[in-house]
Enzyme design. Sequence first.
Site, PDB file in Angstrom:
ATOM      1  N   HIS A 176       0.812  -1.215   0.000  1.00 56.42           N
ATOM      2  CA  HIS A 176       0.000   0.000   0.000  1.00 56.42           C
ATOM      3  C   HIS A 176       0.847   1.267   0.000  1.00 56.42           C
ATOM      4  O   HIS A 176       1.952   1.275   0.532  1.00 56.42           O
ATOM      5  CB  HIS A 176      -0.859   0.084   1.269  1.00 56.42           C
ATOM      6  CG  HIS A 176      -1.708  -1.101   1.528  1.00 56.42           C
ATOM      7  ND1 HIS A 176      -1.859  -1.638   2.783  1.00 56.42           N
ATOM      8  CD2 HIS A 176      -2.480  -1.854   0.706  1.00 56.42           C
ATOM      9  CE1 HIS A 176      -2.673  -2.673   2.730  1.00 56.42           C
ATOM     10  NE2 HIS A 176      -3.062  -2.828   1.483  1.00 56.42           N
ATOM     11  N   TYR A 191       1.388   1.537  13.967  1.00 59.19           N
ATOM     12  CA  TYR A 191       1.915   2.385  12.905  1.00 59.19           C
ATOM     13  C   TYR A 191       1.723   3.852  13.278  1.00 59.19           C
ATOM     14  O   TYR A 191       0.604   4.259  13.584  1.00 59.19           O
ATOM     15  CB  TYR A 191       1.121   2.237  11.612  1.00 59.19           C
ATOM     16  CG  TYR A 191       0.913   0.888  11.019  1.00 59.19           C
ATOM     17  CD1 TYR A 191       1.405   0.628   9.747  1.00 59.19           C
ATOM     18  CD2 TYR A 191       0.179  -0.097  11.659  1.00 59.19           C
ATOM     19  CE1 TYR A 191       1.173  -0.596   9.144  1.00 59.19           C
ATOM     20  CE2 TYR A 191      -0.044  -1.326  11.063  1.00 59.19           C
ATOM     21  CZ  TYR A 191       0.459  -1.570   9.809  1.00 59.19           C
ATOM     22  OH  TYR A 191       0.233  -2.779   9.211  1.00 59.19           O
ATOM     23  N   LYS A 247       5.436   6.328   7.270  1.00 61.19           N
ATOM     24  CA  LYS A 247       4.967   5.398   8.297  1.00 61.19           C
ATOM     25  C   LYS A 247       6.148   4.966   9.153  1.00 61.19           C
ATOM     26  O   LYS A 247       7.264   4.812   8.652  1.00 61.19           O
ATOM     27  CB  LYS A 247       4.350   4.139   7.674  1.00 61.19           C
ATOM     28  CG  LYS A 247       3.101   4.377   6.871  1.00 61.19           C
ATOM     29  CD  LYS A 247       2.614   3.073   6.254  1.00 61.19           C
ATOM     30  CE  LYS A 247       1.415   3.308   5.360  1.00 61.19           C
ATOM     31  NZ  LYS A 247       1.042   2.078   4.645  1.00 61.19           N
TER      32      LYS A 247
END
Length: 188
Positions: free
Chosen positions: A62, A132, A72
Amino acid sequence: MKFHKTPLEGAYLIELERRGDDRGFFARFFCEKEFAAQGLETRFVQVNNSLSAKAGTLRGLHYQLPPSGEVKVVRAIKGALWDVIVDLRAGSPTYRKWFGAELNDENRLMMYVTRGFAHALITLVDGVEALYLVSDFYAPGQERGVRWNDPAIAISWPIQPTEISEKDAAWPDLNEDFHGMELMRGAK
C-alpha cells in the site's frame, strides 16, 4: 534511538535504546528531536493498530499518491512480522528495489517508511499486533497498491501468504500511469 540506514534511500530501521533495571526497561518509541536530527518526519496525525489472527496474513503493498503521501513508522508490539518496502519514486537511485526485515516483540525494531514507498507486511506467527505512526490522513482517492507477487519487483517473501484481502490480491502489477511513480519523483 539508533537509526540504521537500509539499502533503500530514505528508509531506516530504528532500534530502541532501552534503559533497564530489575523492573524491566524504558525506551522512547518516538522523539521529535531525534527524528528531526536525522532529517526525518516529525509530524504524525494517526497512530494505527492492526491485529492479524493467523500466520501468513499479508497486508499490502500500500501507499498514497501526493499530496497525501505518507511516512509510516511500523513496529510489531506482539508476535513477529516481516516488513517490506518498495521504492516507487521515479529517478531515485533505488527505484523499484525492495527491502525487508523482521520486526518482532523481542527485537523491537521499527521500520521508517518514507513517502513514495509501497509498504506491506506478512505475519510470521499467529496473533500479530502492529502499531503504525502515519504522517497523513487516509485519502481513498489517492490510495494505490501493487500486487504482492508482481514479477517486476520479485520480492522474496519468507513464507507464502495464506490470508490476503480481495482488495490486496487484486492490485495490478506495476503500471506507470496507475501507480503514479512520476508523481512521487523526489518524495521524502
